[in-house]
Scaffold this active site. Structure first.
Site, PDB file in Angstrom:
ATOM      1  N   GLU A  96       0.891  -1.150   0.053  1.00 47.68           N
ATOM      2  CA  GLU A  96      -0.027  -0.095   0.015  1.00 47.68           C
ATOM      3  C   GLU A  96       1.039   1.245   0.055  1.00 47.68           C
ATOM      4  O   GLU A  96       1.242   1.523   1.012  1.00 47.68           O
ATOM      5  CB  GLU A  96      -1.029  -0.112   1.281  1.00 47.68           C
ATOM      6  CG  GLU A  96      -1.993   1.278   1.013  1.00 47.68           C
ATOM      7  CD  GLU A  96      -2.868   1.339   2.414  1.00 47.68           C
ATOM      8  OE1 GLU A  96      -2.999   0.512   3.103  1.00 47.68           O
ATOM      9  OE2 GLU A  96      -3.569   2.365   2.255  1.00 47.68           O
ATOM     10  N   ASP A 299       2.029 -14.305  13.053  1.00 41.63           N
ATOM     11  CA  ASP A 299       0.861 -14.958  12.433  1.00 41.63           C
ATOM     12  C   ASP A 299      -0.175 -14.055  11.853  1.00 41.63           C
ATOM     13  O   ASP A 299      -1.118 -13.632  12.645  1.00 41.63           O
ATOM     14  CB  ASP A 299       0.429 -16.042  13.438  1.00 41.63           C
ATOM     15  CG  ASP A 299      -0.592 -16.937  12.599  1.00 41.63           C
ATOM     16  OD1 ASP A 299      -1.217 -16.621  11.648  1.00 41.63           O
ATOM     17  OD2 ASP A 299      -1.242 -17.946  13.312  1.00 41.63           O
ATOM     18  N   HIS A 390      -2.370   9.137  -1.354  1.00 43.00           N
ATOM     19  CA  HIS A 390      -2.180   8.083  -2.258  1.00 43.00           C
ATOM     20  C   HIS A 390      -2.052   8.233  -3.599  1.00 43.00           C
ATOM     21  O   HIS A 390      -1.525   7.469  -4.286  1.00 43.00           O
ATOM     22  CB  HIS A 390      -3.728   7.160  -2.190  1.00 43.00           C
ATOM     23  CG  HIS A 390      -4.054   6.590  -0.767  1.00 43.00           C
ATOM     24  ND1 HIS A 390      -4.275   7.046   0.484  1.00 43.00           N
ATOM     25  CD2 HIS A 390      -3.458   5.021  -0.544  1.00 43.00           C
ATOM     26  CE1 HIS A 390      -4.143   6.165   1.465  1.00 43.00           C
ATOM     27  NE2 HIS A 390      -3.636   5.270   0.911  1.00 43.00           N
TER      28      HIS A 390
HETATM   29  P1  NAP Z   1       5.801 -23.292  17.727  1.00 40.67           P
HETATM   30  O1  NAP Z   1       6.755 -22.831  17.079  1.00 40.67           O
HETATM   31  O2  NAP Z   1       5.088 -24.618  17.718  1.00 40.67           O
HETATM   32  O3  NAP Z   1       6.383 -23.522  19.549  1.00 40.67           O
HETATM   33  C1  NAP Z   1       7.232 -22.870  20.125  1.00 40.67           C
HETATM   34  C2  NAP Z   1       8.089 -23.499  21.271  1.00 40.67           C
HETATM   35  O4  NAP Z   1       9.117 -22.943  21.485  1.00 40.67           O
HETATM   36  C3  NAP Z   1       7.124 -23.546  22.582  1.00 40.67           C
HETATM   37  O5  NAP Z   1       6.301 -24.471  22.419  1.00 40.67           O
HETATM   38  C4  NAP Z   1       8.234 -23.650  23.562  1.00 40.67           C
HETATM   39  O6  NAP Z   1       8.620 -25.267  23.710  1.00 40.67           O
HETATM   40  C5  NAP Z   1       9.602 -23.284  22.536  1.00 40.67           C
HETATM   41  N1  NAP Z   1      10.339 -22.180  23.555  1.00 40.67           N
HETATM   42  C6  NAP Z   1      11.674 -22.117  23.456  1.00 40.67           C
HETATM   43  N2  NAP Z   1      11.821 -20.767  24.136  1.00 40.67           N
HETATM   44  C7  NAP Z   1      10.730 -20.195  24.405  1.00 40.67           C
HETATM   45  C8  NAP Z   1      10.350 -19.058  25.165  1.00 40.67           C
HETATM   46  N3  NAP Z   1      11.443 -18.310  25.511  1.00 40.67           N
HETATM   47  N4  NAP Z   1       9.165 -18.886  25.211  1.00 40.67           N
HETATM   48  C9  NAP Z   1       8.330 -19.670  24.918  1.00 40.67           C
HETATM   49  N5  NAP Z   1       8.398 -20.608  24.241  1.00 40.67           N
HETATM   50  C10 NAP Z   1       9.758 -21.070  23.927  1.00 40.67           C
HETATM   51  O7  NAP Z   1       4.963 -21.890  18.408  1.00 40.67           O
HETATM   52  P2  NAP Z   1       3.710 -21.728  19.139  1.00 40.67           P
HETATM   53  O8  NAP Z   1       4.148 -20.404  19.561  1.00 40.67           O
HETATM   54  O9  NAP Z   1       3.327 -22.460  19.860  1.00 40.67           O
HETATM   55  O10 NAP Z   1       2.783 -21.650  17.922  1.00 40.67           O
HETATM   56  C11 NAP Z   1       2.669 -20.699  17.074  1.00 40.67           C
HETATM   57  C12 NAP Z   1       1.938 -20.966  15.863  1.00 40.67           C
HETATM   58  O11 NAP Z   1       0.643 -21.877  15.979  1.00 40.67           O
HETATM   59  C13 NAP Z   1       1.464 -19.933  14.889  1.00 40.67           C
HETATM   60  O12 NAP Z   1       2.486 -19.102  14.252  1.00 40.67           O
HETATM   61  C14 NAP Z   1       0.548 -20.676  14.197  1.00 40.67           C
HETATM   62  O13 NAP Z   1       0.987 -20.785  12.973  1.00 40.67           O
HETATM   63  C15 NAP Z   1       0.119 -21.899  14.917  1.00 40.67           C
HETATM   64  N6  NAP Z   1      -1.265 -22.004  14.988  1.00 40.67           N
HETATM   65  C16 NAP Z   1      -1.607 -23.241  15.481  1.00 40.67           C
HETATM   66  C17 NAP Z   1      -3.169 -23.420  15.851  1.00 40.67           C
HETATM   67  C18 NAP Z   1      -3.285 -24.868  16.642  1.00 40.67           C
HETATM   68  O14 NAP Z   1      -4.404 -24.986  16.646  1.00 40.67           O
HETATM   69  N7  NAP Z   1      -2.272 -25.470  16.915  1.00 40.67           N
HETATM   70  C19 NAP Z   1      -3.869 -22.487  15.927  1.00 40.67           C
HETATM   71  C20 NAP Z   1      -3.678 -21.117  15.566  1.00 40.67           C
HETATM   72  C21 NAP Z   1      -2.078 -21.101  15.091  1.00 40.67           C
HETATM   73  P3  NAP Z   1       7.939 -25.914  25.173  1.00 40.67           P
HETATM   74  O15 NAP Z   1       6.432 -25.709  24.830  1.00 40.67           O
HETATM   75  O16 NAP Z   1       8.363 -27.242  24.929  1.00 40.67           O
HETATM   76  O17 NAP Z   1       8.285 -24.899  26.397  1.00 40.67           O
END
Ligand code: NAP
Length: 408
Positions: A96, A299, A390
């Site tokens: 944009e 996201d 724009h």
């Molecule tokens: P992830 O990339 O799946 O997991 C991130 C992992 O990093 C955490 O689970 C944690 O492991 C680890 N970690 C390392 N250092 C950390 C810190 N300082 N703080 C927090 N965690 C740390 O990402 P997510 O954040 O759980 O999920 C994000 C994604 O979920 C979004 O981008 C989207 O794409 C997706 N999403 C999924 C659903 C669904 O239904 N599953 C719904 C909407 C979106 P530990 O847990 O072992 O501590």
């Protein structure tokens, strides 16, 4: 039968599969070449990227390359938060025209005014499964007794994560069903993968031990990736505020408007928001959020809930303007999701926000950025400059020969 391909023919329609899901460079290229043949298109730009394709694993399936979005930089933005302190240059990915210039104008004004105060009030994420029971009596008893089992449920949930912490449970009875909002602290991660996994395990324990006949992991009450009024209560993402006292003389110098014009605009456009039954009130949170989210690997599916919020313009007794924004459900992360590689990692580095411990800092920078955008957008409307901006920076004018030219 007409319109029905045989199984063999249909197999050739499917996107090619490879061993290990095909993240190596050769598989990605083969898939792209298949697509070029299938669609008679040339995919040179999609196929030109610098991130190792193996790093895409976990973020995309059926990869054929990358989508490129122009990236601009806006600043300086002085932030006086508890986590973000100092001057920042904010990466914005958008198509944009006029958007980066507009945010830059607001940032310069706010920086000249002494910077943006930012505070985080709530730092959580939420999943709200629905449990079903035989009758209203069972649902009632479950709702009443649930919190007495908090420590067992917390142990189950936290067994799946090192960083996630179950903070509280909120039951909501409806007929013979009970929605339970599971609220977590998710550290520096967005946390949906983390807390859906944790909640799923806790739900299994609840079904085995507390009489629920079954559950659906999402009820909709968590407002994941949708706007709703419940977001104002906090608990879905981070609640953050940003505000600045902007002296009248700076408003005049930088955006050619006086405080009373901002307050008047606020009142008039509030009426429009009310008639539209808008969830909250703001000029264009979604613009800055989308541009920062794309740049920083957030996201973008969360834009509906993240862009719920309030912008406020108040005239002060000193004759100046107090401008603020409140975002009750901002999901941002510096770990996990799309934050770990490529341009997203570099954009987080520009902000000094890459990796662990940095999510609160990024939260405050996002809020300050949105305040800049709100001030600049409001000033453009006050001065009737929106079309001109724009026209100047955008793509409103089709080039000669462009078929759109006839509609000029
Ligand atoms: P992830 O990339 O799946 O997991 C991130 C992992 O990093 C955490 O689970 C944690 O492991 C680890 N970690 C390392 N250092 C950390 C810190 N300082 N703080 C927090 N965690 C740390 O990402 P997510 O954040 O759980 O999920 C994000 C994604 O979920 C979004 O981008 C989207 O794409 C997706 N999403 C999924 C659903 C669904 O239904 N599953 C719904 C909407 C979106 P530990 O847990 O072992 O501590």
């Amino acid at each position: 039968m007409a319109g029905t391909a045989s199984v063999d023919t249909f197999a050739s329609e499917l996107v090619p599969r490879f061993a290990d899901q095909g993240y190596d460079q050769e598989s990605v290229a083969l898939r792209r070449e298949w697509l070029e043949r299938k669609t008679e298109s040339r995919l040179n730009h999609i196929g030109s990227f610098s991130v190792p394709s193996e790093e895409m694993k976990g973020n995309i399936e059926n990869s054929v390359g990358t989508a490129q979005v122009p990236l601009g930089i806006a600043g300086p933005l002085l932030v006086n938060g508890l986590h973000a302190r100092g001057r920042f240059y904010v990466p914005l990915a958008t198509t944009e025209g006029a958007l980066v210039r507009s945010y830059e104008r607001g940032m310069v004004l706010l920086t000249r005014a002494g910077g943006v105060d930012t505070r985080i009030h709530v730092d959580e994420n939420c999943v709200a499964p629905a449990f079903f029971f035989g009758d209203v009596g069972e649902a009632h008893d479950f709702g009443n007794n649930l919190l007495s089992h908090f420590s067992e449920i917390r142990s189950e949930a936290e067994a799946t994560t090192k960083h996630g912490r179950l903070l509280r449970l909120e039951p909501l009875v409806e007929g013979r069903n009970v929605i339970v909002a599971f609220h977590y602290f998710t550290g520096d991660a967005h946390g949906m993968n983390m807390i859906v996994k944790a909640t799923d395990r806790a739900c299994g324990w609840i079904v085995a031990n507390l009489g629920a006949k079954g559950y659906h992991i999402f009820s909709g009450f968590e407002s994941e990736k949708r706007a709703s009024a419940v977001l104002f209560a906090g608990g879905k993402g981070k609640k953050v505020t940003a505000g600045t006292l902007v002296p009248a003389e700076l408003l005049k110098a930088y955006v050619r408007a006086v405080p009373a014009q901002f307050v008047s605009l606020w009142q008039h456009t509030m009426l429009g928001h009310m008639q539209a039954h808008s969830v909250g009130y703001n000029g264009h949170f979604a613009n800055g959020l989308a541009a920062m989210f794309i740049a920083c690997g957030q996201d973008v599916g969360n834009l509906p809930n993240c862009s719920v919020g309030i912008t406020n313009f108040e005239a002060t007794p000193s004759g100046d303007l107090y401008a603020s924004v409140t975002l009750p459900s901002l999901n941002v992360a510096t770990v996990g999701g799309g934050t770990g590689s490529g341009t997203a990692r570099e954009c987080l580095a520009i902000l000094g926000c890459e990796g662990p411990t940095q999510a609160p800092k990024l939260t405050e920078i996002v809020a300050a950025t949105l305040l800049a955008g709100e001030l600049s957008f409001a000033a453009a409307i006050i001065n009737g400059e929106l079309v001109m901006a724009h026209e100047t920076y955008g793509r409103n004018r089709p080039a000669a020969g462009d078929p759109r030219a006839q509609y000029k």
